[in-house]
Enzyme design. Sequence first.
Site, mmCIF file in Angstrom:
data_model
loop_
_atom_site.group_PDB
_atom_site.id
_atom_site.type_symbol
_atom_site.label_atom_id
_atom_site.label_comp_id
_atom_site.label_asym_id
_atom_site.label_seq_id
_atom_site.Cartn_x
_atom_site.Cartn_y
_atom_site.Cartn_z
ATOM 1 N N ASP A 142 4.968 -6.069 -2.010
ATOM 2 C CA ASP A 142 5.359 -4.884 -1.247
ATOM 3 C C ASP A 142 6.761 -5.034 -0.662
ATOM 4 O O ASP A 142 7.591 -4.123 -0.733
ATOM 5 C CB ASP A 142 4.341 -4.619 -0.126
ATOM 6 C CG ASP A 142 2.926 -4.474 -0.664
ATOM 7 O OD1 ASP A 142 2.772 -4.256 -1.874
ATOM 8 O OD2 ASP A 142 1.984 -4.577 0.133
ATOM 9 N N GLY A 185 -1.819 3.443 6.405
ATOM 10 C CA GLY A 185 -3.151 2.985 5.994
ATOM 11 C C GLY A 185 -3.632 3.632 4.711
ATOM 12 O O GLY A 185 -4.834 3.653 4.421
ATOM 13 N N ALA A 186 -2.693 4.179 3.920
ATOM 14 C CA ALA A 186 -3.075 4.835 2.668
ATOM 15 C C ALA A 186 -2.793 3.948 1.461
ATOM 16 O O ALA A 186 -2.775 4.417 0.325
ATOM 17 C CB ALA A 186 -2.348 6.170 2.526
ATOM 18 N N GLY A 187 -2.559 2.665 1.701
ATOM 19 C CA GLY A 187 -2.343 1.737 0.588
ATOM 20 C C GLY A 187 -0.979 1.912 -0.060
ATOM 21 O O GLY A 187 -0.777 1.528 -1.213
ATOM 22 N N HIS A 242 -3.623 -7.327 -7.046
ATOM 23 C CA HIS A 242 -4.170 -8.619 -6.635
ATOM 24 C C HIS A 242 -3.739 -9.738 -7.580
ATOM 25 O O HIS A 242 -4.422 -10.752 -7.704
ATOM 26 C CB HIS A 242 -5.702 -8.553 -6.501
ATOM 27 C CG HIS A 242 -6.130 -7.571 -5.461
ATOM 28 N ND1 HIS A 242 -5.999 -7.819 -4.114
ATOM 29 C CD2 HIS A 242 -6.617 -6.302 -5.556
ATOM 30 C CE1 HIS A 242 -6.411 -6.761 -3.427
ATOM 31 N NE2 HIS A 242 -6.776 -5.819 -4.282
ATOM 32 N N SER A 293 3.457 -0.898 5.922
ATOM 33 C CA SER A 293 3.848 -2.069 6.717
ATOM 34 C C SER A 293 5.092 -2.737 6.143
ATOM 35 O O SER A 293 5.992 -3.139 6.885
ATOM 36 C CB SER A 293 2.694 -3.066 6.846
ATOM 37 O OG SER A 293 2.280 -3.504 5.587
HETATM 38 C C1 GLA Z 1 -1.558 -5.556 -0.546
HETATM 39 C C2 GLA Z 1 -0.694 -6.803 -0.395
HETATM 40 C C3 GLA Z 1 0.081 -7.069 -1.679
HETATM 41 C C4 GLA Z 1 -0.869 -7.136 -2.864
HETATM 42 C C5 GLA Z 1 -1.764 -5.901 -2.891
HETATM 43 C C6 GLA Z 1 -2.811 -5.986 -3.965
HETATM 44 O O1 GLA Z 1 -0.738 -4.439 -0.711
HETATM 45 O O2 GLA Z 1 0.231 -6.630 0.669
HETATM 46 O O3 GLA Z 1 0.818 -8.262 -1.572
HETATM 47 O O4 GLA Z 1 -1.614 -8.318 -2.830
HETATM 48 O O5 GLA Z 1 -2.416 -5.711 -1.649
HETATM 49 O O6 GLA Z 1 -2.227 -5.987 -5.220
#
Ligand code: GLA
Length: 383
Positions: free
Chosen positions: A170, A120-122, A38, A126
């Site tokens: 990302d 959807g696992a972070g 973040h 996407s």
């Molecule tokens: C998601 C967003 C990223 C980043 C993270 C948190 O993955 O796509 O841009 O903000 O959350 O670090």
Amino acid sequence: MNRTSAPRLAATLFGQLFSTRPVVVASAPGRVNLIGEHTDYNGGPVLPVALERRTAVAASHGEDWMVASAIDGKIQALDVDGPLRKAWTDYIVGVVRELRPLRAAPAGAHLTVATTLPIGAGLSSSAALTVAAAKALSLLAGRRLTPAQLADVAYRAEHDQVGVLCGRMDQTVAAHGQRGTALLFETATGSIRPVPFGSRLWVVETGISHKLTGGALNDRRRECEEALAQCRTWYPGLTHLAQLTPGDLPDLERRLPPGLFARSRHVITETARTRAAAAALASGDLATLGRLLVEGHESLRVDYGSTIPEADFIVESAVARGAYGARLTGAGWGGAVVVLAPTDREARVVAEIGNDFRERFGRAPEIWGSRAASGARREAVPG
Ligand code: GLA
């Protein structure tokens, strides 16, 4: 999880559905963010690693737009000019729309998509999709976009078209990732510095899926913007929250409402931790890196409110079992924990984490390892 490679899966599905071989296959990786959570939409640094697990897009020219994913194998017509449908195909439509101003979109295309990433696992499935689609479609249109252009198209597709208020981490790592390195990406300046990362990292999935569109990430981003707006009345010229330093915290605590202060404290301390983590990694000090990961998780839990009990438990277990460190990676509210463990003990450490989790939550978590892999690339069309 299917062990066949994503390019092979996408090309095979393409042959089955369109009765021909694709002209282009391209792929892009998922990512784990080691630290710097973040911070990317607050002008701070991030330290992500591109994963071996990837998403591949196979493509050929078409008079119309058609797409299918290996998840259900169904062909769908894409309306690239009409309203979005709140479906995964919106990400492809967003990419097409963002490629057009660069004259890098074909007039139509038939596409298949396959991934070895959990969704959807972070782990940024996407961005892997948008970057792989941008690479495949631009190649089909006869253009070779730079990694910076691919990242930009993918970011705009997700942020401006789909409407997820994400930062640029990302897409940047999916486009620029390099084997054997983490990337220290300073989002305020755009500088990208590779930091050697030879070890294997471990991903422990919480099994709780997060959904970003319109969700908590957007709320947090607005809170950060509100905190910045208030800070600017005392610090004129401030452009990002991440420009503030830990020395400013006592002053901020007096002036900001408690909720906004907590969000700001996370961003400010995480910025410092991320730069310290990159330095620790560069000097091979994995013990310090691990400690910073755990501190980062604690900051997410206490100040940012983005962790979940399953992730908190995995981090505690990892530390107790002898990992260097662990933290929830990605946006949060579900997703996966990244674990760094000493090489000679890593198999035992992650097995013990899995056992601890099963005893506590009554189910075995998915756990897998990866080394730092490369970013978007053209793939040979499998025969
Ligand atoms: C998601 C967003 C990223 C980043 C993270 C948190 O993955 O796509 O841009 O903000 O959350 O670090």
